[in-house]
Motif scaffolding. Sequence first.
Motif, PDB file in Angstrom:
ATOM      1  N   ILE A  60      27.769  12.459 -10.223  1.00 31.22           N
ATOM      2  CA  ILE A  60      27.567  13.335 -11.377  1.00 31.22           C
ATOM      3  C   ILE A  60      27.524  14.800 -10.953  1.00 31.22           C
ATOM      4  O   ILE A  60      28.116  15.670 -11.606  1.00 31.22           O
ATOM      5  CB  ILE A  60      26.292  12.926 -12.145  1.00 31.22           C
ATOM      6  CG1 ILE A  60      26.503  11.531 -12.743  1.00 31.22           C
ATOM      7  CG2 ILE A  60      25.938  13.945 -13.220  1.00 31.22           C
ATOM      8  CD1 ILE A  60      25.248  10.875 -13.265  1.00 31.22           C
ATOM      9  N   VAL A  61      26.855  15.087  -9.850  1.00 31.59           N
ATOM     10  CA  VAL A  61      26.795  16.471  -9.349  1.00 31.59           C
ATOM     11  C   VAL A  61      28.189  16.972  -8.992  1.00 31.59           C
ATOM     12  O   VAL A  61      28.563  18.101  -9.332  1.00 31.59           O
ATOM     13  CB  VAL A  61      25.838  16.572  -8.136  1.00 31.59           C
ATOM     14  CG1 VAL A  61      26.018  17.888  -7.395  1.00 31.59           C
ATOM     15  CG2 VAL A  61      24.399  16.413  -8.589  1.00 31.59           C
ATOM     16  N   ALA A  62      28.977  16.144  -8.337  1.00 30.94           N
ATOM     17  CA  ALA A  62      30.336  16.552  -7.959  1.00 30.94           C
ATOM     18  C   ALA A  62      31.168  16.852  -9.194  1.00 30.94           C
ATOM     19  O   ALA A  62      31.921  17.846  -9.237  1.00 30.94           O
ATOM     20  CB  ALA A  62      31.000  15.464  -7.119  1.00 30.94           C
ATOM     21  N   GLU A  63      31.035  16.043 -10.229  1.00 29.54           N
ATOM     22  CA  GLU A  63      31.777  16.276 -11.465  1.00 29.54           C
ATOM     23  C   GLU A  63      31.335  17.580 -12.115  1.00 29.54           C
ATOM     24  O   GLU A  63      32.157  18.383 -12.545  1.00 29.54           O
ATOM     25  CB  GLU A  63      31.575  15.090 -12.414  1.00 29.54           C
ATOM     26  CG  GLU A  63      32.496  15.090 -13.612  1.00 29.54           C
ATOM     27  CD  GLU A  63      31.956  15.934 -14.737  1.00 29.54           C
ATOM     28  OE1 GLU A  63      32.779  16.493 -15.472  1.00 29.54           O
ATOM     29  OE2 GLU A  63      30.737  16.041 -14.890  1.00 29.54           O
ATOM     30  N   ASN A  64      30.039  17.804 -12.175  1.00 31.30           N
ATOM     31  CA  ASN A  64      29.527  19.047 -12.770  1.00 31.30           C
ATOM     32  C   ASN A  64      30.012  20.275 -12.008  1.00 31.30           C
ATOM     33  O   ASN A  64      30.408  21.270 -12.615  1.00 31.30           O
ATOM     34  CB  ASN A  64      27.993  19.037 -12.809  1.00 31.30           C
ATOM     35  CG  ASN A  64      27.455  18.149 -13.897  1.00 31.30           C
ATOM     36  OD1 ASN A  64      28.148  17.815 -14.844  1.00 31.30           O
ATOM     37  ND2 ASN A  64      26.207  17.753 -13.760  1.00 31.30           N
ATOM     38  N   GLN A  65      29.975  20.211 -10.692  1.00 34.89           N
ATOM     39  CA  GLN A  65      30.442  21.347  -9.895  1.00 34.89           C
ATOM     40  C   GLN A  65      31.925  21.598 -10.117  1.00 34.89           C
ATOM     41  O   GLN A  65      32.370  22.738 -10.170  1.00 34.89           O
ATOM     42  CB  GLN A  65      30.154  21.110  -8.415  1.00 34.89           C
ATOM     43  CG  GLN A  65      28.690  21.179  -8.087  1.00 34.89           C
ATOM     44  CD  GLN A  65      28.380  20.773  -6.653  1.00 34.89           C
ATOM     45  OE1 GLN A  65      29.162  20.090  -5.999  1.00 34.89           O
ATOM     46  NE2 GLN A  65      27.218  21.186  -6.171  1.00 34.89           N
TER      47      GLN A  65
END
Length: 76
Positions: free
Chosen positions: A61-66
């Motif tokens: 999820i963090v990778a997608e948000n970034q």
Amino acid sequence: MGRRIDDIERSVAAHIAVKRHDYTVITYLATANLLERLLEDVPAPGDAEWAGFVRRCEGVIVAENQGWLAKYAEKD
């Protein structure tokens, strides 16, 4: 002439919006796919592996948000 330039500007803006939408859809689908793969082997809550499972999900999820933050920070 001014009206024609306005029409061109609106067309370009619409094209950019569509490209952003397409990018968002593709990244959301990719993220959903990664999360679904993680769900194939879910440890029981409280299990020693549970924390690692949660970290992996958060990482996706963090990778997608970034990724989308970087994309939307780009100049058009």
